[in-house]
Scaffold this motif. Structure first.
Motif, PDB file in Angstrom:
ATOM      1  N   SER A   1     -19.972  -6.680  -7.463  1.00 13.22           N
ATOM      2  CA  SER A   1     -20.780  -7.710  -6.794  1.00 13.22           C
ATOM      3  C   SER A   1     -21.392  -8.640  -7.839  1.00 13.22           C
ATOM      4  CB  SER A   1     -21.880  -7.040  -5.963  1.00 13.22           C
ATOM      5  OG  SER A   1     -22.715  -7.990  -5.343  1.00 13.22           O
ATOM      6  N   TYR A   2     -20.737  -9.791  -8.042  1.00 13.86           N
ATOM      7  CA  TYR A   2     -21.220 -10.799  -8.972  1.00 13.86           C
ATOM      8  C   TYR A   2     -21.513 -12.092  -8.215  1.00 13.86           C
ATOM      9  CZ  TYR A   2     -19.439  -7.673 -12.598  1.00 13.86           C
ATOM     10  OH  TYR A   2     -19.198  -6.585 -13.399  1.00 13.86           O
TER      11      TYR A   2
ATOM     12  N   LYS B   1     -23.441  -8.722   0.403  1.00 11.18           N
ATOM     13  CA  LYS B   1     -22.120  -9.045  -0.152  1.00 11.18           C
ATOM     14  C   LYS B   1     -21.079  -8.027   0.280  1.00 11.18           C
ATOM     15  CE  LYS B   1     -23.362 -11.918  -4.070  1.00 11.18           C
ATOM     16  NZ  LYS B   1     -23.009 -12.259  -5.450  1.00 11.18           N
ATOM     17  N   PHE B   2     -21.480  -6.762   0.342  1.00 14.38           N
ATOM     18  CA  PHE B   2     -20.567  -5.745   0.836  1.00 14.38           C
ATOM     19  C   PHE B   2     -20.158  -6.041   2.275  1.00 14.38           C
ATOM     20  CE2 PHE B   2     -19.947  -2.001   3.461  1.00 14.38           C
ATOM     21  CZ  PHE B   2     -18.846  -1.426   2.840  1.00 14.38           C
TER      22      PHE B   2
ATOM     23  N   ILE C   1     -26.267  -0.242  -4.399  1.00 17.35           N
ATOM     24  CA  ILE C   1     -26.244  -0.552  -5.822  1.00 17.35           C
ATOM     25  C   ILE C   1     -24.906  -0.084  -6.389  1.00 17.35           C
ATOM     26  CG2 ILE C   1     -27.285  -0.141  -8.078  1.00 17.35           C
ATOM     27  CD1 ILE C   1     -29.963   0.055  -6.756  1.00 17.35           C
TER      28      ILE C   1
ATOM     29  N   TYR D   1     -22.280  -5.450 -11.535  1.00 18.90           N
ATOM     30  CA  TYR D   1     -23.021  -6.530 -10.889  1.00 18.90           C
ATOM     31  C   TYR D   1     -23.740  -7.327 -11.964  1.00 18.90           C
ATOM     32  CZ  TYR D   1     -26.883  -3.147 -11.428  1.00 18.90           C
ATOM     33  OH  TYR D   1     -27.797  -2.252 -11.929  1.00 18.90           O
TER      34      TYR D   1
ATOM     35  N   THR E   1     -17.323 -11.337  -5.240  1.00 18.82           N
ATOM     36  CA  THR E   1     -17.491  -9.974  -4.749  1.00 18.82           C
ATOM     37  C   THR E   1     -16.094  -9.460  -4.412  1.00 18.82           C
ATOM     38  OG1 THR E   1     -19.661 -10.487  -3.834  1.00 18.82           O
ATOM     39  CG2 THR E   1     -18.572  -8.502  -3.016  1.00 18.82           C
TER      40      THR E   1
ATOM     41  N   HIS F   1     -26.614  -6.979  -2.657  1.00 19.10           N
ATOM     42  CA  HIS F   1     -25.318  -6.301  -2.731  1.00 19.10           C
ATOM     43  C   HIS F   1     -24.902  -5.757  -1.370  1.00 19.10           C
ATOM     44  CE1 HIS F   1     -25.547  -6.986  -6.921  1.00 19.10           C
ATOM     45  NE2 HIS F   1     -26.458  -6.064  -7.171  1.00 19.10           N
ATOM     46  N   ARG F   2     -25.856  -5.352  -0.557  1.00 18.33           N
ATOM     47  CA  ARG F   2     -25.518  -4.909   0.799  1.00 18.33           C
ATOM     48  C   ARG F   2     -24.938  -6.081   1.590  1.00 18.33           C
ATOM     49  NH1 ARG F   2     -26.587  -2.011   5.728  1.00 18.33           N
ATOM     50  NH2 ARG F   2     -25.253  -3.187   7.115  1.00 18.33           N
TER      51      ARG F   2
END
Length: 233
Positions: free
Chosen positions: A177-178, A227-228, A212, A216, A182, A224-225
């Motif tokens: 996750s950047y 993006k996921f 997490i 990243y 992602t 991040h959640r």
């Protein structure tokens, strides 16, 4: 002082950055002890040493080393940390061949095997035996409780660790996750890619508030959640 994420007054996450991602020190203020999730590769040991010094924590204050999987960028400091801490190494039993450098890579993942072999020689890698095998859904008595979540795909024994107390999943290398991208791990890094879709679905069903990963650019579990969710959709 080193940056950390405070989930409450007693539980902190210290991201330890290296040249190829992060690993994480989970610190329990009340018990004055910690556990590690993964051990990194190169450049992280001085950072980890500084964090422990700031906490006034000796190496034996690290009570366990939890591995998401056995790739070199997650086990590069494993032997040294095992020596320093005396802590048990917990990992899925299918990860021992990765830790040992004996996993029989096939297809595109042979490139991963070549890279790992070069890295083991370059960094004078030493193997370590798993002390306690991780079992899916097992509850681990660390940091207020961590549940083992088996997420195969990147490797067959790849695992995440879920804190029900904080509704937080440490997802290992399930995805990166950047800000600019992602994405799933590149195909040549995955030993059993046919299992990734089911692992993504498992995390969607778990629906943690925070995620997490290990790769990243910003330690923001809510980001991040989100993006996921976009990736899994």
């Amino acid at each position: 002082m080193s940056n950390y994420i405070a989930l409450d007054a007693c539980h902190r996450i210290y991201p330890v950055r290296g040249y190829h991602g992060y690993f994480h020190l989970l610190y329990d203020v009340t018990r004055h002890e910690a556990v590690l999730i993964d051990t990194g590769l190169v450049g992280e040991m001085p950072r980890l040493t500084r964090i422990l010094r700031e906490l006034g924590l000796d190496w034996p204050g690290i009570k366990a080393i939890l591995l998401t999987h056995g790739h070199l960028d997650h086990t590069g400091n494993l032997a040294r940390l095992k020596d320093l801490t005396g802590a048990p190494v917990l990992a899925h039993p299918l990860e021992q061949p990765h830790i040992d450098g004996t996993f029989p890579y096939t297809g595109p993942s042979r490139l991963c095997g070549f890279m790992e072999a070069v890295g083991r020689g370059l960094f004078r890698y030493r193997t370590v035996s798993i002390d306690q095998s991780l079992v899916p859904d097992a509850e681990l008595p660390y940091w207020g409780g961590l549940r083992v979540v088996h997420l195969p795909g990147h490797t067959a024994g790849h695992c995440g660790f879920y804190s029900e107390r904080f509704n937080l999943l440490f997802s290992g290398d399930l995805f990166a996750s950047y800000w600019f991208s992602t994405h799933l791990p590149p195909v040549f890094l995955n030993s059993c890619p046919e299992k990734i879709e089911a692992s993504l679905a498992q995390v969607k069903a778990l629906a943690p508030r925070y995620i997490i990963p290990n790769h990243y650019d910003k330690p923001d579990g809510e980001l991040h959640r989100r993006k996921f969710d976009s990736l899994a959709a």
